[in-house]
Scaffold this active site. Structure first.
Site, PDB file in Angstrom:
ATOM      1  CB  CYS A   8      -0.900  -1.606   0.124  1.00 41.71           C
ATOM      2  SG  CYS A   8      -2.100  -0.262   0.090  1.00 41.71           S
ATOM      3  NE  ARG A  14       2.576   0.153   0.141  1.00 42.87           N
ATOM      4  CZ  ARG A  14       2.961  -0.635   1.135  1.00 42.87           C
ATOM      5  NH1 ARG A  14       4.059  -1.375   0.993  1.00 42.87           N
ATOM      6  NH2 ARG A  14       2.265  -0.689   2.250  1.00 42.87           N
ATOM      7  CG  ASP A 121       4.310   2.176   3.950  1.00 47.45           C
ATOM      8  OD1 ASP A 121       3.911   3.196   3.366  1.00 47.45           O
ATOM      9  OD2 ASP A 121       3.824   1.761   5.012  1.00 47.45           O
TER      10      ASP A 121
HETATM   11  P1  4NP Z   1      -0.260   2.085   1.810  1.00 42.37           P
HETATM   12  O1  4NP Z   1       0.535   3.165   2.704  1.00 42.37           O
HETATM   13  O2  4NP Z   1      -0.246   0.811   2.631  1.00 42.37           O
HETATM   14  O3  4NP Z   1       0.568   1.997   0.586  1.00 42.37           O
HETATM   15  O4  4NP Z   1      -1.647   2.645   1.595  1.00 42.37           O
HETATM   16  C1  4NP Z   1       0.192   3.466   4.017  1.00 42.37           C
HETATM   17  C2  4NP Z   1      -0.864   4.317   4.271  1.00 42.37           C
HETATM   18  C3  4NP Z   1      -1.183   4.654   5.576  1.00 42.37           C
HETATM   19  C4  4NP Z   1      -0.439   4.134   6.617  1.00 42.37           C
HETATM   20  C5  4NP Z   1       0.614   3.289   6.361  1.00 42.37           C
HETATM   21  C6  4NP Z   1       0.923   2.946   5.060  1.00 42.37           C
HETATM   22  N1  4NP Z   1      -0.748   4.499   7.953  1.00 42.37           N
HETATM   23  O5  4NP Z   1       0.001   4.096   8.850  1.00 42.37           O
HETATM   24  O6  4NP Z   1      -1.744   5.205   8.173  1.00 42.37           O
END
Ligand code: 4NP
Length: 156
Positions: A8, A14, A121
């Site tokens: 991800c 995720r 997300d």
């Molecule tokens: P992930 O979610 O891609 O599912 O781990 C996110 C976690 C952090 C961030 C964005 C999406 N961020 O912008 O820090």
């Protein structure tokens, strides 16, 4: 040993949840890991909301640590599942050849073939977003695990 990587953006919401869910459905003949396309959360534990929804369903993902996807992951893994189209672009732009490219797929294509649907997300949403992604990932991982296990039975 078949090796599967979940990818991800941040590797805290995720993909660690997908890693925990799939690991629990497979025997130790399989290796499952996760990574993020960004380096924002290198070394960090998963988001508390992912840890909580995993715990609700009997999984402990609290010891996982964020890391960034690298080109060497194409050599180390047989299959690379991305969560959304942005992840897909970021991973496939690092592919060196057709073989690398052929390893990458949207995880929800296991449920809805060729649709390229996103696992949304959940980072900026509430807890209900995490329940929603748990359900999506659990459905996809059930299919992945059933297919991998029957493939293994076919060749052994
Ligand atoms: P992930 O979610 O891609 O599912 O781990 C996110 C976690 C952090 C961030 C964005 C999406 N961020 O912008 O820090």
């Amino acid at each position: 040993m078949t090796k599967i990587l979940m990818v991800c953006l941040g590797n805290i919401c995720r993909s660690p949840l997908a890693e925990g869910i799939l690991k629990a459905k497979l025997s130790s003949n399989f290796m499952v890991d996760s990574a993020g396309t960004a380096n924002y959360h290198t070394g960090s534990a998963p988001d508390q909301r992912s840890v909580a929804v995993a715990k609700k369903y009997g999984l402990n993902i609290s010891n996982l640590k964020g890391r960034q996807f690298t080109v060497s992951d194409f050599d180390r893994f047989d299959r690379i599942y991305v969560m959304d189209s942005s992840n897909y672009q970021n991973v496939t732009k690092l592919a060196r050849n057709e073989n690398d490219l052929s390893k990458v797929n949207f995880i929800l294509n296991e449920v809805y073939p060729n649709e390229n649907f996103d696992v949304p997300d959940p980072y900026y949403g509430g807890n209900e977003g995490f329940e929603n992604i748990y359900n999506m990932l659990n459905e996809a991982c059930t299919i992945i695990a059933n297919n991998l296990t029957s493939e293994q039975n076919d060749i052994s």
